[in-house]
Motif scaffolding. Sequence first.
Motif, PDB file in Angstrom:
ATOM      1  N   ALA A 173      -1.995  36.425  40.388  1.00  0.00           N
ATOM      2  CA  ALA A 173      -1.237  37.621  40.760  1.00  0.00           C
ATOM      3  C   ALA A 173       0.264  37.408  40.587  1.00  0.00           C
ATOM      4  CB  ALA A 173      -1.568  38.026  42.199  1.00  0.00           C
ATOM      5  N   VAL A 174       0.757  36.228  40.941  1.00  0.00           N
ATOM      6  CA  VAL A 174       2.196  35.985  40.836  1.00  0.00           C
ATOM      7  C   VAL A 174       2.682  35.977  39.388  1.00  0.00           C
ATOM      8  CG1 VAL A 174       2.372  34.771  43.044  1.00  0.00           C
ATOM      9  CG2 VAL A 174       1.939  33.466  40.944  1.00  0.00           C
ATOM     10  N   SER A 175       1.777  35.792  38.437  1.00  0.00           N
ATOM     11  CA  SER A 175       2.175  35.738  37.032  1.00  0.00           C
ATOM     12  C   SER A 175       2.497  37.110  36.456  1.00  0.00           C
ATOM     13  CB  SER A 175       1.094  35.057  36.191  1.00  0.00           C
ATOM     14  OG  SER A 175      -0.027  35.905  36.029  1.00  0.00           O
ATOM     15  N   ILE A 176       2.167  38.164  37.167  1.00  0.00           N
ATOM     16  CA  ILE A 176       2.422  39.500  36.647  1.00  0.00           C
ATOM     17  C   ILE A 176       3.398  40.275  37.526  1.00  0.00           C
ATOM     18  CG2 ILE A 176       0.268  39.626  35.350  1.00  0.00           C
ATOM     19  CD1 ILE A 176      -0.721  41.481  37.639  1.00  0.00           C
ATOM     20  N   ASP A 177       4.256  39.558  38.207  1.00  0.00           N
ATOM     21  CA  ASP A 177       5.300  40.192  39.015  1.00  0.00           C
ATOM     22  C   ASP A 177       6.095  41.158  38.130  1.00  0.00           C
ATOM     23  OD1 ASP A 177       7.095  40.792  41.035  1.00  0.00           O
ATOM     24  OD2 ASP A 177       8.206  38.908  40.864  1.00  0.00           O
ATOM     25  N   GLY A 178       6.226  42.398  38.580  1.00  0.00           N
ATOM     26  CA  GLY A 178       6.975  43.407  37.841  1.00  0.00           C
ATOM     27  C   GLY A 178       6.166  44.192  36.833  1.00  0.00           C
ATOM     28  N   ALA A 179       4.894  43.873  36.677  1.00  0.00           N
ATOM     29  CA  ALA A 179       4.060  44.512  35.655  1.00  0.00           C
ATOM     30  C   ALA A 179       3.457  45.829  36.151  1.00  0.00           C
ATOM     31  CB  ALA A 179       2.934  43.565  35.239  1.00  0.00           C
ATOM     32  N   ALA A 180       2.976  46.601  35.186  1.00  0.00           N
ATOM     33  CA  ALA A 180       2.206  47.811  35.480  1.00  0.00           C
ATOM     34  C   ALA A 180       0.734  47.460  35.328  1.00  0.00           C
ATOM     35  CB  ALA A 180       2.581  48.927  34.521  1.00  0.00           C
ATOM     36  N   VAL A 181      -0.044  47.743  36.365  1.00  0.00           N
ATOM     37  CA  VAL A 181      -1.467  47.425  36.375  1.00  0.00           C
ATOM     38  C   VAL A 181      -2.256  48.732  36.416  1.00  0.00           C
ATOM     39  CG1 VAL A 181      -3.323  46.268  37.647  1.00  0.00           C
ATOM     40  CG2 VAL A 181      -1.025  45.267  37.606  1.00  0.00           C
ATOM     41  N   GLY A 182      -3.255  48.821  35.554  1.00  0.00           N
ATOM     42  CA  GLY A 182      -4.131  49.984  35.547  1.00  0.00           C
ATOM     43  C   GLY A 182      -5.543  49.566  35.900  1.00  0.00           C
ATOM     44  N   THR A 183      -6.131  50.232  36.879  1.00  0.00           N
ATOM     45  CA  THR A 183      -7.507  49.963  37.283  1.00  0.00           C
ATOM     46  C   THR A 183      -8.321  51.246  37.107  1.00  0.00           C
ATOM     47  OG1 THR A 183      -7.300  50.614  39.609  1.00  0.00           O
ATOM     48  CG2 THR A 183      -6.665  48.346  39.038  1.00  0.00           C
ATOM     49  N   VAL A 184      -9.604  51.148  37.300  1.00  0.00           N
ATOM     50  CA  VAL A 184     -10.478  52.307  37.143  1.00  0.00           C
ATOM     51  C   VAL A 184     -10.112  53.418  38.141  1.00  0.00           C
ATOM     52  CG1 VAL A 184     -12.329  51.534  38.698  1.00  0.00           C
ATOM     53  CG2 VAL A 184     -12.868  52.972  36.692  1.00  0.00           C
ATOM     54  N   GLU A 185      -9.538  53.064  39.274  1.00  0.00           N
ATOM     55  CA  GLU A 185      -9.139  54.090  40.251  1.00  0.00           C
ATOM     56  C   GLU A 185      -8.055  55.013  39.698  1.00  0.00           C
ATOM     57  OE1 GLU A 185     -10.682  50.724  42.891  1.00  0.00           O
ATOM     58  OE2 GLU A 185      -9.429  50.831  41.102  1.00  0.00           O
ATOM     59  N   GLY A 186      -7.353  54.572  38.669  1.00  0.00           N
ATOM     60  CA  GLY A 186      -6.295  55.381  38.083  1.00  0.00           C
ATOM     61  C   GLY A 186      -6.741  56.258  36.929  1.00  0.00           C
ATOM     62  N   PHE A 187      -8.011  56.277  36.611  1.00  0.00           N
ATOM     63  CA  PHE A 187      -8.508  57.050  35.462  1.00  0.00           C
ATOM     64  C   PHE A 187      -8.537  58.545  35.737  1.00  0.00           C
ATOM     65  CE2 PHE A 187      -9.419  53.280  33.304  1.00  0.00           C
ATOM     66  CZ  PHE A 187     -10.053  53.507  32.094  1.00  0.00           C
ATOM     67  N   ALA A 188      -9.256  58.959  36.751  1.00  0.00           N
ATOM     68  CA  ALA A 188      -9.466  60.388  37.010  1.00  0.00           C
ATOM     69  C   ALA A 188      -8.201  61.027  37.579  1.00  0.00           C
ATOM     70  CB  ALA A 188     -10.629  60.590  37.973  1.00  0.00           C
ATOM     71  N   ASP A 189      -8.066  62.311  37.335  1.00  0.00           N
ATOM     72  CA  ASP A 189      -6.979  63.101  37.904  1.00  0.00           C
ATOM     73  C   ASP A 189      -7.629  64.037  38.922  1.00  0.00           C
ATOM     74  OD1 ASP A 189      -4.655  64.458  38.454  1.00  0.00           O
ATOM     75  OD2 ASP A 189      -4.601  65.544  36.544  1.00  0.00           O
ATOM     76  N   GLY A 190      -7.730  63.554  40.150  1.00  0.00           N
ATOM     77  CA  GLY A 190      -8.448  64.304  41.173  1.00  0.00           C
ATOM     78  C   GLY A 190      -9.924  64.372  40.823  1.00  0.00           C
ATOM     79  N   GLU A 191     -10.438  65.584  40.695  1.00  0.00           N
ATOM     80  CA  GLU A 191     -11.847  65.781  40.335  1.00  0.00           C
ATOM     81  C   GLU A 191     -12.050  65.802  38.824  1.00  0.00           C
ATOM     82  OE1 GLU A 191     -14.482  65.945  42.532  1.00  0.00           O
ATOM     83  OE2 GLU A 191     -12.947  65.334  43.960  1.00  0.00           O
ATOM     84  N   HIS A 192     -10.958  65.806  38.056  1.00  0.00           N
ATOM     85  CA  HIS A 192     -11.034  65.872  36.602  1.00  0.00           C
ATOM     86  C   HIS A 192     -11.165  64.465  36.031  1.00  0.00           C
ATOM     87  CE1 HIS A 192      -9.484  66.341  32.455  1.00  0.00           C
ATOM     88  NE2 HIS A 192     -10.175  67.459  32.510  1.00  0.00           N
ATOM     89  N   LEU A 193     -12.320  64.176  35.419  1.00  0.00           N
ATOM     90  CA  LEU A 193     -12.571  62.850  34.866  1.00  0.00           C
ATOM     91  C   LEU A 193     -11.755  62.601  33.603  1.00  0.00           C
ATOM     92  CD1 LEU A 193     -16.468  62.547  35.168  1.00  0.00           C
ATOM     93  CD2 LEU A 193     -14.721  61.615  36.697  1.00  0.00           C
ATOM     94  N   ASP A 194     -11.373  61.354  33.399  1.00  0.00           N
ATOM     95  CA  ASP A 194     -10.760  60.910  32.158  1.00  0.00           C
ATOM     96  C   ASP A 194     -11.788  61.113  31.037  1.00  0.00           C
ATOM     97  OD1 ASP A 194      -8.582  58.945  30.905  1.00  0.00           O
ATOM     98  OD2 ASP A 194     -10.564  58.258  30.245  1.00  0.00           O
ATOM     99  N   PRO A 195     -11.354  61.386  29.799  1.00  0.00           N
ATOM    100  CA  PRO A 195     -12.322  61.568  28.707  1.00  0.00           C
ATOM    101  C   PRO A 195     -13.310  60.408  28.549  1.00  0.00           C
ATOM    102  CG  PRO A 195     -10.157  62.293  27.999  1.00  0.00           C
ATOM    103  CD  PRO A 195      -9.978  61.664  29.360  1.00  0.00           C
ATOM    104  N   LEU A 196     -12.849  59.165  28.773  1.00  0.00           N
ATOM    105  CA  LEU A 196     -13.794  58.037  28.691  1.00  0.00           C
ATOM    106  C   LEU A 196     -14.834  58.104  29.796  1.00  0.00           C
ATOM    107  CD1 LEU A 196     -11.718  54.890  27.682  1.00  0.00           C
ATOM    108  CD2 LEU A 196     -13.825  55.686  26.619  1.00  0.00           C
ATOM    109  N   GLN A 197     -14.408  58.427  31.006  1.00  0.00           N
ATOM    110  CA  GLN A 197     -15.372  58.556  32.104  1.00  0.00           C
ATOM    111  C   GLN A 197     -16.387  59.649  31.787  1.00  0.00           C
ATOM    112  OE1 GLN A 197     -12.344  59.170  35.167  1.00  0.00           O
ATOM    113  NE2 GLN A 197     -13.223  57.440  36.306  1.00  0.00           N
ATOM    114  N   GLN A 198     -15.896  60.784  31.300  1.00  0.00           N
ATOM    115  CA  GLN A 198     -16.799  61.894  30.978  1.00  0.00           C
ATOM    116  C   GLN A 198     -17.766  61.507  29.878  1.00  0.00           C
ATOM    117  OE1 GLN A 198     -16.912  64.950  32.751  1.00  0.00           O
ATOM    118  NE2 GLN A 198     -18.885  64.859  31.692  1.00  0.00           N
ATOM    119  N   ALA A 199     -17.278  60.769  28.884  1.00  0.00           N
ATOM    120  CA  ALA A 199     -18.166  60.329  27.795  1.00  0.00           C
ATOM    121  C   ALA A 199     -19.231  59.365  28.307  1.00  0.00           C
ATOM    122  CB  ALA A 199     -17.346  59.672  26.680  1.00  0.00           C
TER     123      ALA A 199
END
Length: 188
Positions: free
Chosen positions: A78-104
């Motif tokens: 974790a300390v090796s990515i200080d200052g980085a932007a991290v994307g996880t699966v929780e960041g895919f959907a926009d509310g109830e609207h699924l990301d195109p990959l999730q929908q696929a």
Amino acid sequence: MTTGRTDVTVPPPPTRRIELTVNGVTRTVETDVRSTLLDLLREGLALTGTKKGCDHGLCGACTVEVDHERVLSCLTLAVSIDGAAVGTVEGFADGEHLDPLQQAFVDHDGFQCGYCTPGQLCSARAMLREHARGDLSAASFDPADRDVVDGPQHLSENEIRERMAGNICRCGAYANIVAAISAVHGAS
């Protein structure tokens, strides 16, 4: 007979304050310098979508994005990515609207038990980005798959399989995962 000392004090592990932007939200956390990104996400930030599979970097269940590149969070300190932007699966959907990959993945039944799905999704999104910028894989050199037009090479099923090879699905939903990624690629 007791021979151990009872007056020994074990010092706490060293910690470090780091700042991360996780799914668009900047977070400052104090973390053990030995903690992996996976453990920080799951235990420190309660983002349990990222899964701990093998904990040896072999299965891909823990794949997340760091500065838009896929990484195995179980092998990343974790300390090796200080200052980085991290994307996880929780960041895919926009509310109830699924990301195109999730929908696929839903449309093509790209999961069964779902344990590997968060890592598959993060890996697929990063892989599509890698392909779009022209990154090559071993399958890029297969003469049978050479369908070059202006811009990046067509993303064949063999190419998708090669690029997603680090993500294991114990249920064997590979054909459906490839179909889902292919559908998203074809729509872009």
